[in-house]
Design a protein around this motif. Structure first.
Motif, PDB file in Angstrom:
ATOM      1  N   LEU A   1      -5.264  -2.955  -7.177  1.00 32.47           N
ATOM      2  CA  LEU A   1      -3.757  -2.619  -7.125  1.00 32.47           C
ATOM      3  C   LEU A   1      -2.901  -3.787  -7.521  1.00 32.47           C
ATOM      4  CD1 LEU A   1      -1.460  -0.563  -6.784  1.00 32.47           C
ATOM      5  CD2 LEU A   1      -1.704  -1.158  -4.254  1.00 32.47           C
TER       6      LEU A   1
ATOM      7  N   ILE B   1       1.536  -2.193   3.048  1.00 30.55           N
ATOM      8  CA  ILE B   1       1.710  -1.124   2.279  1.00 30.55           C
ATOM      9  C   ILE B   1       0.701   0.062   2.483  1.00 30.55           C
ATOM     10  CG2 ILE B   1       1.636  -2.559   0.035  1.00 30.55           C
ATOM     11  CD1 ILE B   1      -1.136  -2.097  -0.289  1.00 30.55           C
ATOM     12  N   VAL B   2       0.656   1.184   2.031  1.00 29.98           N
ATOM     13  CA  VAL B   2      -0.259   2.444   2.230  1.00 29.98           C
ATOM     14  C   VAL B   2      -0.950   2.725   0.903  1.00 29.98           C
ATOM     15  CG1 VAL B   2      -0.457   4.695   3.425  1.00 29.98           C
ATOM     16  CG2 VAL B   2       1.155   3.024   4.096  1.00 29.98           C
ATOM     17  N   PRO B   3      -2.263   2.084   0.938  1.00 29.74           N
ATOM     18  CA  PRO B   3      -2.935   2.309  -0.299  1.00 29.74           C
ATOM     19  C   PRO B   3      -3.325   3.987  -0.400  1.00 29.74           C
ATOM     20  CG  PRO B   3      -3.877   0.487   0.755  1.00 29.74           C
ATOM     21  CD  PRO B   3      -2.962   1.179   1.844  1.00 29.74           C
TER      22      PRO B   3
ATOM     23  N   MET C   1       2.779  -2.218  -6.352  1.00 30.89           N
ATOM     24  CA  MET C   1       2.726  -1.927  -4.950  1.00 30.89           C
ATOM     25  C   MET C   1       4.106  -1.603  -4.621  1.00 30.89           C
ATOM     26  SD  MET C   1       0.761  -4.930  -2.957  1.00 30.89           S
ATOM     27  CE  MET C   1      -1.044  -5.534  -3.390  1.00 30.89           C
TER      28      MET C   1
ATOM     29  N   SER D   1       0.228   2.797  -4.227  1.00 31.44           N
ATOM     30  CA  SER D   1       0.456   2.768  -3.026  1.00 31.44           C
ATOM     31  C   SER D   1       1.727   3.757  -2.628  1.00 31.44           C
ATOM     32  CB  SER D   1       0.880   1.390  -2.606  1.00 31.44           C
ATOM     33  OG  SER D   1       1.930   0.908  -3.389  1.00 31.44           O
TER      34      SER D   1
END
Length: 169
Positions: free
Chosen positions: A92, A108-110, A97, A51
């Motif tokens: 994840l 979050i921004v994976p 994270m 992330s």
């Protein structure tokens, strides 16, 4: 002496992302295509999920430096013009994270990291890519966040965009 081979073209399609407890699970499809005029031999992809955080560019560089020691998917050859479609699931862990808070909600921004190694003559070549994953469609100008403040969420309207780190000055 064989001609140097170009890197495979890498495309990622995010299919679904779900939160399960503190973890996130991404189902994806990866397409590797040989647009070069020479075969790519013993292609070995390594794909991981992370992330985005403030040190993302450094984490991407570290991943590519350590990828040769990671378990790769089974190796395969790609003839000129050939494409290979790989599907899979990546987890994840919540402990890995980088969670940000926006308007009191956790998100979050994976990031999907792809490292490729292949043989070209007597050399081993390497290339890689990183893709940000978010809510939205392939046609949308921006991706939205993945909210992780509730467990058991399923995101099916998601897309992946190639991430290119900004040049360091």
């Amino acid at each position: 002496m064989p001609a140097a081979s170009a890197a495979p073209t890498v495309e990622l399609r995010a299919i679904e992302l779900a939160t399960q407890g503190p973890d996130a699970l991404l189902r994806f499809e990866l397409v590797l295509r040989n647009d070069a005029g020479v075969p790519l031999e013993a292609v070995r992809p390594v794909v991981v999920l992370g992330s985005a955080g403030p040190t993302l560019a450094r984490e991407i560089a570290s991943f590519h430096a350590s990828a040769p020691t990671m378990n790769a998917a089974a190796q395969f050859d790609l003839a000129p013009g050939e494409a290979r479609r790989l599907t899979g699931e990546l987890t994840l862990p919540g402990t890995a994270m980088h969670v940000s808070e926006v308007a009191g909600r956790a998100m979050i921004v994976p990031v999907v990291l792809v490292d490729l190694r292949w043989r070209s003559g007597l050399s081993v070549r390497a290339d890689g890519a990183a893709f940000l994953v978010g809510t939205g469609t392939e046609e949308a100008s921006r991706l939205g966040p993945i909210w992780v403040d509730r467990t058991g969420q399923r995101f099916t309207r998601i897309a992946a965009r190639r991430f290119v780190p900004e040049a360091q000055s």
